[in-house]
Write an enzyme that holds these catalytic residues in place. Structure first.
Site, PDB file in Angstrom:
ATOM      1  N   ASP A 199     -18.510  16.013  10.061  1.00  0.00           N
ATOM      2  CA  ASP A 199     -17.702  15.427   8.895  1.00  0.00           C
ATOM      3  C   ASP A 199     -18.376  14.008   8.807  1.00  0.00           C
ATOM      4  OD1 ASP A 199     -15.637  13.716   7.299  1.00  0.00           O
ATOM      5  OD2 ASP A 199     -14.032  14.550   8.413  1.00  0.00           O
ATOM      6  N   LYS A 224     -12.624   9.731  -0.401  1.00  0.00           N
ATOM      7  CA  LYS A 224     -13.103   8.302   0.388  1.00  0.00           C
ATOM      8  C   LYS A 224     -14.179   7.945  -0.389  1.00  0.00           C
ATOM      9  CE  LYS A 224      -9.606   9.216   2.862  1.00  0.00           C
ATOM     10  NZ  LYS A 224      -9.926  10.324   4.202  1.00  0.00           N
TER      11      LYS A 224
HETATM   12  C1  PLP Z   1      -9.455  11.106   4.789  1.00  0.00           C
HETATM   13  C2  PLP Z   1     -10.192  12.355   5.508  1.00  0.00           C
HETATM   14  C3  PLP Z   1     -10.166  13.556   5.519  1.00  0.00           C
HETATM   15  C4  PLP Z   1      -9.108  14.225   4.686  1.00  0.00           C
HETATM   16  O1  PLP Z   1      -9.516  14.288   3.437  1.00  0.00           O
HETATM   17  P1  PLP Z   1      -8.344  14.305   2.205  1.00  0.00           P
HETATM   18  O2  PLP Z   1      -9.132  14.188   1.000  1.00  0.00           O
HETATM   19  O3  PLP Z   1      -7.375  12.974   2.395  1.00  0.00           O
HETATM   20  O4  PLP Z   1      -7.611  15.347   2.432  1.00  0.00           O
HETATM   21  C5  PLP Z   1     -11.195  14.205   6.463  1.00  0.00           C
HETATM   22  N1  PLP Z   1     -11.792  13.621   7.045  1.00  0.00           N
HETATM   23  C6  PLP Z   1     -11.976  12.082   7.120  1.00  0.00           C
HETATM   24  C7  PLP Z   1     -13.018  11.447   7.976  1.00  0.00           C
HETATM   25  C8  PLP Z   1     -11.222  11.395   6.552  1.00  0.00           C
HETATM   26  O5  PLP Z   1     -11.272  10.121   6.278  1.00  0.00           O
END
Ligand code: PLP
Length: 408
Positions: A199, A224
């Site tokens: 991720d 984000k």
């Molecule tokens: C926010 C986030 C997610 C999930 O994303 P959404 O768009 O809110 O579903 C997954 N991994 C990380 C590191 C995040 O900050």
């Protein structure tokens, strides 16, 4: 939909050359050409549930993947395609597919790749929603999960060596910006035949290239930094064509496709990604250094600080340290409650990665689902503030923090 009805996630043209333009240039230009129409210089928002073909043979050719085109927007869409292609090029991957949210990306990767009897190894500090998939959902389908201490590389390697089909990593993590060594752990994963997933939401393709470090799959919450304006939700996954096709097939059937209007907004956002991240890297480093000197601040977590436990790894695997930091207040949660309302240049919200600065305690953001005791066990003190640095002037942000910390 039949097995051979195919848009299998976006796959690179064969014989594609390695990156010849810089990422900054690609962020602006990449991926759009194929979707442009009628001389428009910008990708159109195509709102059409299905695509019509008066000629049945031509329709069959598209349906069977012999010629490019679209059949049904749950499977593929011209606007969405341009977004996928842009991120695919930024991550230098063979293929990409996109999702309605970051959590849809995480779920489709895990449920698209895993079967009952498989085992996943991951870290305790993964994103809250990801953690819930590991603890609440995968075990219900007979999939084993082992979560290791995020920074204990020996423990992760030992867990991996007992066998796993997916090694799922996240770096830097939320909210204390722990750093894991992607190259080292990818090697451990590959030694047992695991698919290594990273991720890359916090780092973005500007600061970190997990695929170049040995990972197989890289994913993002586009909500984000890729989106960057705190207004849309999205997700994206990049990797080799065979794996992305499996994940995309699951997305097609589950139906967690990205909306074309959101894809358009994300394309527009990514054009300024390198500019935004460059500014946020610089600002966050200066703010982290300044915070370290404040007597009311007990600890500052930022991978760019030599005092950070993951600094050495970060120096090796990151090009910049990102816009996320967290800091602890000597006065604990009571001090957090006094300081946060005083910030004039920060939204107090559960988001991050936006052009505006965003601040909040883990108790209402990343670790809202935990008790204070659980947070303490995870090394997350109640006196912590997570601070997502925006693109405002750095001196203005420091002045704002200074006046707010006066009541700490
Ligand atoms: C926010 C986030 C997610 C999930 O994303 P959404 O768009 O809110 O579903 C997954 N991994 C990380 C590191 C995040 O900050």
């Amino acid at each position: 939909m039949s097995e051979n009805t195919r848009y299998e996630g976006h796959v690179a043209p064969s014989g594609e050359q390695p990156r010849s333009l810089s990422l900054d240039t690609q962020a602006v230009w990449a991926g759009e050409e194929e979707s442009l129409v009628q001389g428009a210089t910008q990708v159109p928002v195509v709102y059409s549930a299905a695509y019509g073909y008066p000629d049945v043979d031509a329709w069959l050719d598209v349906a069977h993947g012999r010629t490019p085109g679209h059949i049904y927007s749950r499977d593929s869409n011209p606007t969405v395609h341009a977004f996928e292609e842009k991120i695919r090029q930024l991550e230098e991957a063979d293929a990409a597919t996109s999702f309605a949210t970051g959590m849809a990306a995480v779920s489709c990767v895990l449920f698209g790749l895993l079967s009952p009897g498989d085992r996943v190894v991951s870290v305790k500090d993964s994103y809250g929603g990801t953690n819930r998939i590991f603890l609440d959902f995968l075990p219900r389908f007979g999939i084993g999960v082992e979560l290791c201490d995020t920074t204990d590389h020996e423990q992760i390697e030992a867990a991996v060596s007992r066998g796993c089909s997916v090694l799922y990593l996240e770096t830097p993590t939320n909210p204390t910006l722990k750093v894991v060594d992607i190259a080292r752990l990818a090697a451990a994963g590959h030694a047992v035949g695991a698919t290594v997933v990273v991720d890359n939401t916090f780092a973005t393709p500007v600061n970190q290239s997990p695929l170049a470090l040995g990972a197989d799959i890289v994913l993002h919450s586009a909500t984000k930094y890729l989106g960057g304006h705190a207004d849309v939700l999205g997700g994206v996954v990049c990797g080799p064509a065979d794996l992305v096709q499996k994940i995309h097939h699951y997305r097609q059937i589950v139906g967690s496709s990205l909306d074309p209007m959101v894809a358009y907004l994300l394309i527009r956002s990514v054009k300024t990604l390198a500019l935004r991240i460059g500014r946020q890297n610089e600002s966050a480093l200066r703010i982290a250094r300044w915070l370290e000197e404040q007597p009311v601040v007990s600890v500052v977590s930022y991978p760019g600080l030599p005092s950070h436990p993951g600094h050495e790894i970060a120096v090796r695997q990151m090009r910049g340290y990102g816009g996320m930091l967290s800091f602890g207040l000597e006065g604990g949660f009571e001090a957090v409650k006094r300081v946060l309302p005083r910030l004039k240049l920060a939204h107090r919200a559960a988001n991050l990665g936006a052009v505006e600065t965003v601040a909040g305690p883990p108790a209402t953001t990343s670790h809202v689902e935990c008790t204070p005791e659980e947070r303490a066990a995870m090394g997350i003190p109640e006196g912590l503030i997570r601070y997502s640095v925006g693109i405002e002037d750095t001196d203005d942000l420091i002045a704002d923090l200074e006046q707010a910390l006066a009541v700490a």
